[in-house]
Design a protein around this motif. Structure first.
Motif, PDB file in Angstrom:
ATOM      1  N   GLU A  76      -3.249 -92.851  23.626  1.00  0.00           N
ATOM      2  CA  GLU A  76      -2.192 -93.764  24.025  1.00  0.00           C
ATOM      3  C   GLU A  76      -1.597 -93.509  25.413  1.00  0.00           C
ATOM      4  N   LEU A  77      -1.332 -92.256  25.771  1.00  0.00           N
ATOM      5  CA  LEU A  77      -0.469 -91.986  26.923  1.00  0.00           C
ATOM      6  C   LEU A  77      -1.193 -91.871  28.255  1.00  0.00           C
ATOM      7  N   GLY A  78      -2.483 -91.671  28.244  1.00  0.00           N
ATOM      8  CA  GLY A  78      -3.159 -91.499  29.523  1.00  0.00           C
ATOM      9  C   GLY A  78      -4.517 -92.158  29.556  1.00  0.00           C
ATOM     10  N   PRO A  79      -5.135 -92.188  30.727  1.00  0.00           N
ATOM     11  CA  PRO A  79      -6.517 -92.667  30.817  1.00  0.00           C
ATOM     12  C   PRO A  79      -7.449 -91.689  30.115  1.00  0.00           C
ATOM     13  N   LYS A  80      -8.617 -92.160  29.705  1.00  0.00           N
ATOM     14  CA  LYS A  80      -9.571 -91.261  29.058  1.00  0.00           C
ATOM     15  C   LYS A  80      -9.970 -90.169  30.036  1.00  0.00           C
ATOM     16  N   PRO A  81      -9.756 -88.914  29.672  1.00  0.00           N
ATOM     17  CA  PRO A  81     -10.049 -87.835  30.623  1.00  0.00           C
ATOM     18  C   PRO A  81     -11.515 -87.405  30.570  1.00  0.00           C
ATOM     19  N   ASP A  82     -11.940 -86.792  31.651  1.00  0.00           N
ATOM     20  CA  ASP A  82     -13.243 -86.133  31.659  1.00  0.00           C
ATOM     21  C   ASP A  82     -13.156 -84.768  30.988  1.00  0.00           C
ATOM     22  N   LEU A  83     -11.941 -84.204  31.002  1.00  0.00           N
ATOM     23  CA  LEU A  83     -11.752 -82.828  30.567  1.00  0.00           C
ATOM     24  C   LEU A  83     -10.324 -82.654  30.059  1.00  0.00           C
ATOM     25  N   VAL A  84     -10.172 -81.860  28.998  1.00  0.00           N
ATOM     26  CA  VAL A  84      -8.846 -81.439  28.542  1.00  0.00           C
ATOM     27  C   VAL A  84      -8.662 -79.973  28.911  1.00  0.00           C
ATOM     28  N   VAL A  85      -7.527 -79.651  29.489  1.00  0.00           N
ATOM     29  CA  VAL A  85      -7.186 -78.262  29.824  1.00  0.00           C
ATOM     30  C   VAL A  85      -5.914 -77.900  29.073  1.00  0.00           C
ATOM     31  N   ALA A  86      -5.927 -76.749  28.405  1.00  0.00           N
ATOM     32  CA  ALA A  86      -4.756 -76.259  27.682  1.00  0.00           C
ATOM     33  C   ALA A  86      -4.316 -74.938  28.286  1.00  0.00           C
ATOM     34  N   GLY A  87      -3.047 -74.838  28.649  1.00  0.00           N
ATOM     35  CA  GLY A  87      -2.532 -73.592  29.217  1.00  0.00           C
ATOM     36  C   GLY A  87      -1.687 -73.848  30.452  1.00  0.00           C
ATOM     37  N   CYS A  88      -1.413 -72.809  31.209  1.00  0.00           N
ATOM     38  CA  CYS A  88      -1.875 -71.456  30.924  1.00  0.00           C
ATOM     39  C   CYS A  88      -0.873 -70.758  29.987  1.00  0.00           C
ATOM     40  N   ASN A  89      -1.403 -70.227  28.904  1.00  0.00           N
ATOM     41  CA  ASN A  89      -0.565 -69.580  27.917  1.00  0.00           C
ATOM     42  C   ASN A  89      -0.059 -68.242  28.430  1.00  0.00           C
ATOM     43  N   LYS A  90       1.205 -67.966  28.169  1.00  0.00           N
ATOM     44  CA  LYS A  90       1.792 -66.664  28.481  1.00  0.00           C
ATOM     45  C   LYS A  90       1.473 -65.727  27.329  1.00  0.00           C
TER      46      LYS A  90
END
Length: 267
Positions: A76-90
């Motif tokens: 819903e909120l964005g265009p279809k991405p090529d890649l998902v990135v999660a982080g950077c976790n502390k």
């Protein structure tokens, strides 16, 4: 063509780590941030049926979990991405037992079920005890994380890396001025949880973090924990879902069950 990235985390949209990754990735990619409004550490793949969302200077703050953020961002909120990135976790996300516990990794796993390649990036912060909240980190401390994540985002899609992996679990040391060496690793199998009762309360302890001394760490060569403890960047290529393709022993067992119970079977 400009790379489209959906960026999320589990520390919350106001964390320093997501700001550091955003600022680096946005210099050469279109970045849509959809991240939890508050800290959702260690929530795994918990999901909500309905969540509030509000605009934020980085993108969208979702009052839910990292899994909520990935689904909302992709659908819903964005265009279809090529890649998902999660982080950077502390804090690092190391070992097999954390793959289902970490919100950071769970965001990458959620993306994998949408057939979107993903990178989960976490930073190992040596601390006495478990109080990561007491450690104050600046954007500059995340330089190692932003450098390797940016490189992977720019180069893995066309290289064929994701032909054999659904997501990459990346763990880095705190930046110290010099780029750290990099190692392709496998998740450590160490598991040292225990519990202690005190009256009517049970205290759960994760003892695995008590032995991160590079001189004495028991994890074998090639594991993510040893690499990070010794100052290297660990990159584990992983798959989702975690299944086996065949299991002859189980099929034989079920054939016996069906014979004994006159039940039909489809193996």
């Amino acid at each position: 063509m400009t790379l489209e990235i959906l960026l999320t985390n589990d520390d919350g949209i106001d964390s320093t780590g997501i700001r550091a990754l955003h600022d680096t990735l946005a210099s050469h990619a279109n970045v849509t941030v959809v991240a939890p409004a508050t800290d959702q550490s260690a929530c795994g793949r918990s999901m909500s049926h309905e969540v509030d969302v509000s605009e934020h200077e980085l993108g969208y703050a979702v009052h839910g979990t990292p899994a909520d953020c990935v689904i909302a961002g992709l659908a819903e909120l964005g265009p279809k991405p090529d890649l998902v990135v999660a982080g950077c976790n502390k804090g690092a996300n190391l070992g097999e037992y954390l793959l289902g516990r970490s919100g950071t990794i769970s965001a990458a796993v959620e993306a994998a079920f949408f057939d979107i390649p993903a990178i989960a990036t976490s930073m190992y912060v040596p601390v006495d005890g478990d109080d990561l909240d007491a450690v104050d980190l600046s954007v500059d401390d995340y330089a190692e994380a932003t450098r390797i994540t940016s490189y992977l985002a720019d180069n893995t899609l066309e290289s064929g890396v994701f032909d054999h992996a659904a997501y990459l679990n990346v763990n880095v040391p705190v930046a110290n001025g010099e780029p750290a060496p990099v190692e392709v690793t496998r998740p450590s199998q160490r598991y040292e949880m225990d519990a202690e009762q005190n009256g009517e309360r049970i205290h759960l302890h994760d003892r695995v973090w008590e032995s991160m001394d590079p001189e004495t760490i028991p994890d074998p060569d090639g594991t993510d924990r040893r690499a990070v403890a010794e100052g290297r960047i660990s990159i584990s290529p992983l798959t989702a879902p975690h299944t086996t393709s065949t299991h002859d022993t189980l099929e034989t067992l079920l054939e016996r069950y069906c014979a004994d119970n006159a039940a039909p079977t489809e193996l």
